[in-house]
Write a protein that holds these residues in place. Structure first.
Motif, PDB file in Angstrom:
ATOM      1  N   HIS A   1       0.862  -1.188   0.000  1.00 22.14           N
ATOM      2  CA  HIS A   1       0.000   0.000   0.000  1.00 22.14           C
ATOM      3  C   HIS A   1       0.896   1.234   0.000  1.00 22.14           C
ATOM      4  O   HIS A   1       1.916   1.246   0.705  1.00 22.14           O
ATOM      5  N   PRO A   2       0.539   2.289  -0.781  1.00 21.97           N
ATOM      6  CA  PRO A   2       1.423   3.473  -0.835  1.00 21.97           C
ATOM      7  C   PRO A   2       1.622   4.159   0.514  1.00 21.97           C
ATOM      8  O   PRO A   2       2.648   4.839   0.702  1.00 21.97           O
ATOM      9  N   ASP A   3       0.678   3.996   1.445  1.00 15.22           N
ATOM     10  CA  ASP A   3       0.885   4.569   2.790  1.00 15.22           C
ATOM     11  C   ASP A   3       1.470   3.502   3.700  1.00 15.22           C
ATOM     12  O   ASP A   3       0.826   2.474   3.960  1.00 15.22           O
ATOM     13  N   ASN A   4       2.674   3.765   4.168  1.00 21.09           N
ATOM     14  CA  ASN A   4       3.360   2.790   5.025  1.00 21.09           C
ATOM     15  C   ASN A   4       2.470   2.428   6.215  1.00 21.09           C
ATOM     16  O   ASN A   4       1.945   3.316   6.878  1.00 21.09           O
ATOM     17  N   GLY A   5       2.315   1.140   6.438  1.00 15.77           N
ATOM     18  CA  GLY A   5       1.513   0.689   7.589  1.00 15.77           C
ATOM     19  C   GLY A   5       0.110   0.246   7.192  1.00 15.77           C
ATOM     20  O   GLY A   5      -0.480  -0.616   7.832  1.00 15.77           O
ATOM     21  N   LYS A   6      -0.415   0.859   6.107  1.00 18.49           N
ATOM     22  CA  LYS A   6      -1.794   0.531   5.718  1.00 18.49           C
ATOM     23  C   LYS A   6      -1.916  -0.847   5.068  1.00 18.49           C
ATOM     24  O   LYS A   6      -3.013  -1.288   4.753  1.00 18.49           O
ATOM     25  N   GLU A   7      -0.777  -1.498   4.876  1.00 23.15           N
ATOM     26  CA  GLU A   7      -0.831  -2.843   4.295  1.00 23.15           C
ATOM     27  C   GLU A   7      -1.219  -3.881   5.346  1.00 23.15           C
ATOM     28  O   GLU A   7      -1.595  -4.999   5.010  1.00 23.15           O
ATOM     29  N   LYS A   8      -1.154  -3.479   6.613  1.00 24.80           N
ATOM     30  CA  LYS A   8      -1.349  -4.460   7.694  1.00 24.80           C
ATOM     31  C   LYS A   8      -2.782  -4.988   7.729  1.00 24.80           C
ATOM     32  O   LYS A   8      -3.733  -4.232   7.589  1.00 24.80           O
ATOM     33  N   GLY A   9      -2.907  -6.269   7.927  1.00 27.53           N
ATOM     34  CA  GLY A   9      -4.226  -6.890   8.112  1.00 27.53           C
ATOM     35  C   GLY A   9      -4.942  -7.250   6.823  1.00 27.53           C
ATOM     36  O   GLY A   9      -5.920  -7.997   6.835  1.00 27.53           O
ATOM     37  N   VAL A  10      -4.473  -6.712   5.694  1.00 24.58           N
ATOM     38  CA  VAL A  10      -5.184  -6.919   4.434  1.00 24.58           C
ATOM     39  C   VAL A  10      -5.085  -8.379   3.961  1.00 24.58           C
ATOM     40  O   VAL A  10      -6.077  -8.971   3.531  1.00 24.58           O
ATOM     41  N   LEU A  11      -3.906  -8.953   4.084  1.00 26.79           N
ATOM     42  CA  LEU A  11      -3.729 -10.325   3.589  1.00 26.79           C
ATOM     43  C   LEU A  11      -4.634 -11.301   4.338  1.00 26.79           C
ATOM     44  O   LEU A  11      -5.262 -12.169   3.740  1.00 26.79           O
ATOM     45  N   GLN A  12      -4.719 -11.106   5.639  1.00 28.73           N
ATOM     46  CA  GLN A  12      -5.552 -12.003   6.436  1.00 28.73           C
ATOM     47  C   GLN A  12      -7.006 -11.953   5.961  1.00 28.73           C
ATOM     48  O   GLN A  12      -7.659 -12.988   5.800  1.00 28.73           O
ATOM     49  N   LYS A  13      -7.489 -10.728   5.695  1.00 26.11           N
ATOM     50  CA  LYS A  13      -8.877 -10.587   5.214  1.00 26.11           C
ATOM     51  C   LYS A  13      -9.029 -11.199   3.829  1.00 26.11           C
ATOM     52  O   LYS A  13     -10.022 -11.866   3.529  1.00 26.11           O
ATOM     53  N   LEU A  14      -8.029 -10.962   2.983  1.00 19.19           N
ATOM     54  CA  LEU A  14      -8.080 -11.510   1.620  1.00 19.19           C
ATOM     55  C   LEU A  14      -8.181 -13.039   1.679  1.00 19.19           C
ATOM     56  O   LEU A  14      -9.016 -13.654   1.004  1.00 19.19           O
ATOM     57  N   ILE A  15      -7.338 -13.649   2.507  1.00 21.28           N
ATOM     58  CA  ILE A  15      -7.319 -15.110   2.619  1.00 21.28           C
ATOM     59  C   ILE A  15      -8.676 -15.618   3.125  1.00 21.28           C
ATOM     60  O   ILE A  15      -9.223 -16.603   2.616  1.00 21.28           O
ATOM     61  N   THR A  16      -9.211 -14.922   4.113  1.00 20.63           N
ATOM     62  CA  THR A  16     -10.528 -15.321   4.638  1.00 20.63           C
ATOM     63  C   THR A  16     -11.577 -15.297   3.526  1.00 20.63           C
ATOM     64  O   THR A  16     -12.355 -16.241   3.368  1.00 20.63           O
ATOM     65  N   ASN A  17     -11.570 -14.217   2.738  1.00 21.02           N
ATOM     66  CA  ASN A  17     -12.552 -14.098   1.653  1.00 21.02           C
ATOM     67  C   ASN A  17     -12.351 -15.174   0.590  1.00 21.02           C
ATOM     68  O   ASN A  17     -13.322 -15.748   0.086  1.00 21.02           O
ATOM     69  N   LEU A  18     -11.105 -15.429   0.248  1.00 28.86           N
ATOM     70  CA  LEU A  18     -10.834 -16.457  -0.774  1.00 28.86           C
ATOM     71  C   LEU A  18     -11.280 -17.828  -0.282  1.00 28.86           C
ATOM     72  O   LEU A  18     -11.812 -18.637  -1.040  1.00 28.86           O
ATOM     73  N   LYS A  19     -11.073 -18.079   0.999  1.00 35.33           N
ATOM     74  CA  LYS A  19     -11.512 -19.359   1.561  1.00 35.33           C
ATOM     75  C   LYS A  19     -13.021 -19.479   1.519  1.00 35.33           C
ATOM     76  O   LYS A  19     -13.563 -20.533   1.185  1.00 35.33           O
ATOM     77  N   GLN A  20     -13.700 -18.378   1.855  1.00 32.45           N
ATOM     78  CA  GLN A  20     -15.172 -18.407   1.823  1.00 32.45           C
ATOM     79  C   GLN A  20     -15.674 -18.730   0.428  1.00 32.45           C
ATOM     80  O   GLN A  20     -16.699 -19.364   0.256  1.00 32.45           O
ATOM     81  N   LYS A  21     -14.922 -18.277  -0.577  1.00 35.51           N
ATOM     82  CA  LYS A  21     -15.323 -18.548  -1.969  1.00 35.51           C
ATOM     83  C   LYS A  21     -14.792 -19.890  -2.458  1.00 35.51           C
ATOM     84  O   LYS A  21     -14.891 -20.191  -3.646  1.00 35.51           O
ATOM     85  N   ASN A  22     -14.182 -20.633  -1.546  1.00 41.55           N
ATOM     86  CA  ASN A  22     -13.690 -21.972  -1.885  1.00 41.55           C
ATOM     87  C   ASN A  22     -12.591 -21.934  -2.956  1.00 41.55           C
ATOM     88  O   ASN A  22     -12.513 -22.805  -3.814  1.00 41.55           O
ATOM     89  N   LEU A  23     -11.750 -20.897  -2.916  1.00 39.25           N
ATOM     90  CA  LEU A  23     -10.731 -20.730  -3.962  1.00 39.25           C
ATOM     91  C   LEU A  23      -9.331 -21.134  -3.500  1.00 39.25           C
ATOM     92  O   LEU A  23      -8.384 -21.054  -4.272  1.00 39.25           O
ATOM     93  N   LEU A  24      -9.209 -21.529  -2.234  1.00 39.33           N
ATOM     94  CA  LEU A  24      -7.893 -21.968  -1.777  1.00 39.33           C
ATOM     95  C   LEU A  24      -7.951 -23.450  -1.424  1.00 39.33           C
ATOM     96  O   LEU A  24      -8.755 -23.870  -0.603  1.00 39.33           O
ATOM     97  N   LEU A  25      -7.101 -24.218  -2.076  1.00 41.72           N
ATOM     98  CA  LEU A  25      -7.039 -25.650  -1.801  1.00 41.72           C
ATOM     99  C   LEU A  25      -6.141 -25.897  -0.599  1.00 41.72           C
ATOM    100  O   LEU A  25      -6.237 -26.897   0.079  1.00 41.72           O
ATOM    101  N   GLU A  26      -5.232 -24.971  -0.386  1.00 39.82           N
ATOM    102  CA  GLU A  26      -4.382 -25.006   0.813  1.00 39.82           C
ATOM    103  C   GLU A  26      -3.794 -23.620   1.009  1.00 39.82           C
ATOM    104  O   GLU A  26      -3.526 -22.921   0.031  1.00 39.82           O
ATOM    105  N   CYS A  27      -3.621 -23.236   2.255  1.00 37.27           N
ATOM    106  CA  CYS A  27      -2.869 -21.993   2.474  1.00 37.27           C
ATOM    107  C   CYS A  27      -2.323 -21.941   3.877  1.00 37.27           C
ATOM    108  O   CYS A  27      -2.886 -22.491   4.812  1.00 37.27           O
TER     109      CYS A  27
END
Ligand code: DCP
Ligand code: MG
Length: 410
Positions: free
Chosen positions: A215-241
């Motif tokens: 993210h262009p603002d330092n620090g604002k990248e935090k927490g995003v990956l965790q949410k992304l992974i949760t959403n991808l899992k809900q959509k059944n798009l991760l076979l493993e992570c």
């Protein structure tokens, strides 16, 4: 045809990071052979074998950056990093068109079996050797074994063996990147997602997709990956992570341990197996693929904090078989998140190649007394950190001529 300048540039260099190493080079017949020797040493696994593997890789890197084809032993006499063993192999290839040693290795049962086993996601040479010594020779043997306790990675590695052995092509990588950009818009605006690794160096295919996110603002990248992974899992798009937290501390940049223990970095990351719907490839490569999301978020999705990372991991009792009429394939995707302040260093590290990284880090250390990693640069002599906002700046700090991404294929 090599120009005098090309030849002069090659002659001038001691480290692979000082010269251009294009993807398509002039000495493939020799470098393919040396790569077999490298793999063979790597599979064997002792400390000395590690050094031997590295020596073969350095020789191979030297030949890859050579601006002309080797046609006689005179061409090899003054080449960098080519030892006696490599010279013998080159001589035989020049004389006969092949090397007996390489052919023997390639056809040996041991080499073929270890090669098969290390192709399993989650299986390294040590495990492969153990299985070989237990008498196993095929994937079927491993599947049927009642004595081996497979890890979750290895079970998926066997289940998706054919998919994961099938190279990922650029269009698939771009579709995944574009899809992820759309998904992140739900969570955070302005995120950047860049395909790094082999693709950014110009390869048409690779063994995985490496995504560097920031993210262009330092620090604002935090927490995003965790949410992304949760959403991808809900959509059944991760076979493993797996989700690994950021474990970087600035002080560790000063510690030699940081450099020894971590060819890989300390960024927050997820090493995953993505379920790529074949229809996704057309859908997400036709839109042109902007690399930056700029729209504002219309209310981000909620994230349940108790998601288990092993939701989709096979249970021990599950079958290895996949449905016959699948509309998807499995693709290894690495998601890596870095703060903006370390972006240049992270990009340099994730562009690679591995050999380029090894070389530039060694150069920084030996020639300048500086310690370089994917997180930063520390000047041991003046005892200070050297910030950089781009790869170009890092090259300047290191007094190196700029090398394009597609010329880092050593
Ligand atoms: N990397 C590294 N050291 C490691 C692993 C990775 O320096 N142990 C860096 C350099 C690599 C980049 O990360 O170029 C991506 O890792 P990959 O293993 O995916 O390598 P490539 O993308 O270069 O190869 P491929 O095209 O097979 O995926
Ligand atoms: Mg890769």
């Amino acid at each position: 045809i090599a120009t005098i300048e090309d030849e002069a540039e090659y002659q001038d260099t001691k480290y692979a990071c000082q010269r251009r190493t294009p993807l398509k080079h002039h000495n493939k017949i020799f470098t393919d052979a040396l790569e077999v020797l490298e793999k063979n040493a790597d599979y064997t696994g002792g400390d000395q074998d590690y050094s031997r593997a590295l020596a073969f890789r350095r020789a191979s890197a030297s030949l890859k950056s050579l601006p002309h084809t080797v046609t006689s032993m005179r061409d090899v006499a003054n080449l960098k990093d080519i030892g006696k063993h490599c010279k013998d192999v080159i001589r035989e290839i020049l004389e006969k068109g092949y090397s007996t040693e390489i052919e023997d290795i390639k056809s040996s049962e041991w080499f073929k079996t270890i090669q098969l086993f290390v192709g399993i996601y989650g299986c390294g040479p040590a495990t492969a050797r153990k299985w070989y010594n237990m008498g196993y020779r095929t994937l079927e043997d491993i599947k049927k074994s009642t004595t081996i306790h497979l890890t979750a990675d290895q079970r998926n590695g066997i289940r998706f063996y054919d998919d994961l052995q099938t190279p990922v092509i650029r269009r698939e990588a771009e579709a995944i990147r574009n899809f992820i950009i759309e998904e992140i818009k739900e969570i955070s605006n302005d995120f950047t997602v860049v395909i790094t690794g082999g693709f950014i160096r110009g390869k048409d295919s690779g063994h995985d997709v490496d995504l560097l996110m920031s993210h262009p603002d330092n620090g604002k990248e935090k927490g995003v990956l965790q949410k992304l992974i949760t959403n991808l899992k809900q959509k059944n798009l991760l076979l493993e992570c797996s989700l690994q937290a950021n474990t970087f501390h600035k002080e560790s940049l000063k510690s030699p341990k940081h450099y020894k223990s971590s060819m890989l970095d300390h960024f927050e990351k997820s090493l995953s197996i993505f379920r790529l719907e074949k229809s996704m490839v057309d859908k997400y490569t036709s839109c042109g693929g902007a690399s930056k999301t700029t729209e504002k978020v219309q209310g981000g999705k909620s994230c349940s904090s108790n998601t288990k990372s092993d939701d989709y991991i096979l249970k021990h009792t599950d079958s290895f078989d996949l449905p016959k009429d699948r509309t998807w394939r499995a693709v290894r995707v690495d998601f890596v998140v870095c703060p903006q302040s370390q972006y240049g260093y992270a990009l340099l590290g994730w562009v690679g190649s591995k050999m380029f990284n090894r070389s530039i880090r060694l150069y920084a250390d030996r020639e300048l007394g500086m310690m370089l990693s994917s997180h930063g640069l520390y000047d041991r002599i003046n005892q200070q950190y050297i910030p950089a906002s781009s790869e170009q700046e890092i090259f300047e700090h290191l007094k190196l001529t700029w090398i394009e991404h597609e010329d880092r294929n050593c």
